[in-house]
Design an enzyme around this catalytic site. Structure first.
Site, PDB file in Angstrom:
ATOM      1  N   HIS A  21      -8.753  -3.400   2.212  1.00 48.62           N
ATOM      2  CA  HIS A  21      -9.113  -2.663   3.427  1.00 48.62           C
ATOM      3  C   HIS A  21     -10.112  -1.543   3.094  1.00 48.62           C
ATOM      4  CE1 HIS A  21      -8.616  -0.495   7.160  1.00 48.62           C
ATOM      5  NE2 HIS A  21      -7.690  -1.306   7.599  1.00 48.62           N
ATOM      6  N   GLU A  38     -13.670  -5.418   5.373  1.00 48.20           N
ATOM      7  CA  GLU A  38     -12.506  -5.771   4.556  1.00 48.20           C
ATOM      8  C   GLU A  38     -12.507  -7.253   4.186  1.00 48.20           C
ATOM      9  OE1 GLU A  38     -10.574  -3.044   8.023  1.00 48.20           O
ATOM     10  OE2 GLU A  38      -9.230  -4.515   7.092  1.00 48.20           O
ATOM     11  N   ARG A  79       0.817  -1.220   0.000  1.00 50.08           N
ATOM     12  CA  ARG A  79       0.000   0.000   0.000  1.00 50.08           C
ATOM     13  C   ARG A  79       0.844   1.261   0.000  1.00 50.08           C
ATOM     14  NH1 ARG A  79      -2.555   1.081   6.010  1.00 50.08           N
ATOM     15  NH2 ARG A  79      -0.680   0.664   7.228  1.00 50.08           N
TER      16      ARG A  79
HETATM   17  O1  TA6 Z   1      -8.266  -3.320   9.614  1.00 49.46           O
HETATM   18  C1  TA6 Z   1      -8.360  -2.868  10.906  1.00 49.46           C
HETATM   19  C2  TA6 Z   1      -7.002  -2.391  11.362  1.00 49.46           C
HETATM   20  O2  TA6 Z   1      -6.084  -3.430  11.357  1.00 49.46           O
HETATM   21  C3  TA6 Z   1      -7.116  -1.706  12.729  1.00 49.46           C
HETATM   22  O3  TA6 Z   1      -6.465  -2.424  13.727  1.00 49.46           O
HETATM   23  C4  TA6 Z   1      -6.535  -0.325  12.514  1.00 49.46           C
HETATM   24  O4  TA6 Z   1      -5.246  -0.223  12.898  1.00 49.46           O
HETATM   25  C5  TA6 Z   1      -6.735  -0.135  11.020  1.00 49.46           C
HETATM   26  O5  TA6 Z   1      -6.506  -1.374  10.458  1.00 49.46           O
HETATM   27  C6  TA6 Z   1      -5.934   0.957  10.363  1.00 49.46           C
HETATM   28  O6  TA6 Z   1      -4.613   0.617  10.240  1.00 49.46           O
HETATM   29  P1  TA6 Z   1      -3.575   1.696   9.649  1.00 49.46           P
HETATM   30  O7  TA6 Z   1      -2.258   1.010   9.639  1.00 49.46           O
HETATM   31  O8  TA6 Z   1      -4.058   2.051   8.260  1.00 49.46           O
HETATM   32  O9  TA6 Z   1      -3.627   2.886  10.559  1.00 49.46           O
END
Ligand code: TA6
Length: 311
Positions: free
Chosen positions: A165, A269, A89
Site C-alpha cells: 500500500h 499499490e 500491518r
Molecule cells: O487502498 C485504498 C484504501 O483501501 C481506501 O479505501 C482507504 O480506505 C485506504 O485504503 C486507507 O485505508 P486505511 O485502513 O489505512 O485507513
C-alpha cells in the site's frame, strides 16, 4: 568505510519501536519498522524523501502507521470479513536470521530479511498457518525492492489477497499524472466496487479516487511534473494496482492524517485482489515490488513515459 555508517543498522525509532536503517554507499537510504514490517522512509542520494509519511502518523499498536509502505495481508481492504487490510500491518515482525537462499545472487549489502508467523490469536482470526518472509533491499542506484515469500505451512489450502500500500510523496497532486493504466477495467470503491473502463489518457487528479485497476502492465509510471521526477513502479506476481487519494473531505475524517496532506501524497499499490492467491500445503507465493525514480521533464519530452513503460 571509517566514519561511514554501516549498510544495515538496528536502532530504535518513534516510541522506541525497533527500526532498521538501510544505507547505500552513494547516499540513498531506507527505514523499516519491525512493527508491521513497514517501510516508513526511502530517500534518494540527495537525501530527499520519496515516500509520504503523515505528520499525524501513529506509531502505536494496534494502529497501522499512516504512510510509507503498509503491507495488506491476508486481506486487502474490505475484501473479506477480517479487519480492513488484514492484520500483518499491525503485528510485530521479527528479523529472519536464517532465510532460505534467494534465487538471484546480488552484491547488494543494504538489505534486511523479516519474518511474520501467525500467533495463537491470529489463528483464531484466520485459521491458517504460514511463514511470511519479506526481504527489503536498497539497490546500488537507490532502487527499493520488496520481495514477499509466503509459504503455506498448513495441512490445507488457503487463499488471500495482498497489497503493497505504497504512499508516494508528490509535490502537488493536481500536477501528477499516472501512466500505464489507460483503457484498463477497474473496480470503483466509491461506487460499491462497480466495474468501469478507464479512458485513454494518463490519469490525473481533481477529486477523491479509490480504484482497483485489474490486470495491469508490470510497469506503472507516476510523473511529478513540479519535481521533474518520475517514479517507476515494477511489480511481479501482483496483477492489480490500486490508486487512492482521499482528497479534502476524507482527509478531514482521518485522525492520523493532516487536513491538507492529501495534496502531497498518492497511493499506487501493487496488489493481488481480483483473483485471490491460493496456496496448497507446502506451496510458496512470491510478490515483488521494485521502486525507482528517473528525472523527468515531461514538458520537454526529455523522458517520454511510454519509453519508461516499454523500456
Ligand atoms: O487502498 C485504498 C484504501 O483501501 C481506501 O479505501 C482507504 O480506505 C485506504 O485504503 C486507507 O485505508 P486505511 O485502513 O489505512 O485507513
Amino acid at each position: 568505510m571509517s566514519g561511514e555508517k554501516p549498510p544495515v543498522e538496528f536502532c530504535k525509532g518513534v516510541n522506541g519501536l525497533e527500526k532498521v536503517v538501510l544505507r547505500e554507499v552513494r547516499g540513498s537510504s531506507a527505514e523499516v519498522y519491525l512493527y508491521g514490517g513497514h517501510v516508513t522512509s526511502w530517500k534518494n542520494d540527495h537525501g530527499e524523501e520519496l515516500l509520504f509519511l503523515s505528520t499525524k502518523a501513529i506509531f502505536k499498536p494496534p494502529k497501522a502507521i499512516r504512510g510509507g509502505i503498509p503491507i495488506c495481508f491476508p486481506q486487502f481492504g474490505s475484501h473479506g470479513n477480517l479487519e480492513q487490510h488484514g492484520f500483518a500491518r499491525n503485528r510485530l515482525w521479527s528479523i529472519d536470521s536464517d532465510p532460505p537462499p534467494f534465487p538471484t545472487v546480488s552484491s547488494n549489502k543494504a538489505f534486511i530479511d523479516l519474518i511474520f508467523k501467525p500467533s495463537e490469536d491470529d489463528l483464531k482470526l484466520w485459521p491458517h498457518s504460514y511463514e511470511f518472509r519479506l526481504r527489503i533491499t536498497l539497490g546500488p542506484g537507490g532502487d527499493l525492492m520488496l520481495t514477499s515469500r509466503i509459504r503455506n505451512t498448513d495441512g490445507k489450502p488457503f487463499s488471500f489477497t495482498f497489497a503493497y500500500h505504497t504512499y508516494f510523496s508528490v509535490s502537488d497532486i493536481s500536477e501528477v499524472r499516472v501512466e500505464g493504466l489507460e483503457t484498463l477495467d477497474y473496480l470503483d470503491n466509491l461506487k460499491a466496487k462497480e466495474r468501469f473502463t478507464e479512458q485513454g489518457d494518463a490519469i490525473t487528479f481533481e477529486s477523491e479516487v479509490d480504484k482497483i485497476y485489474l490486470g495491469t502492465p508490470s510497469k506503472i509510471a507516476i510523473l511529478d511534473h513540479e519535481k521533474k521526477r518520475t517514479f517507476v513502479l515494477r511489480k511481479d506476481g501482483l496483477p492489480d494496482a490500486v490508486v487512492w487519494n482521499p482528497w479534502e473531505k476524507k482527509a478531514k475524517s482521518m485522525a492520523d492524517f493532516g487536513d491538507d496532506e492529501y495534496k502531497h501524497m498518492l497511493c499506487v499499490e501493487a496488489a493481488a485482489i481480483e483473483k485471490p492467491v491460493t496456496l496448497k500445503p507446502g506451496e510458496e507465493w512470491k510478490g515483488r515490488l521494485e521502486l525507482s525514480t528517473v528525472p523527468s521533464s515531461y514538458r520537454s519530452g526529455q523522458l517520454d513515459p511510454q519509453r519508461v513503460l516499454q523500456g
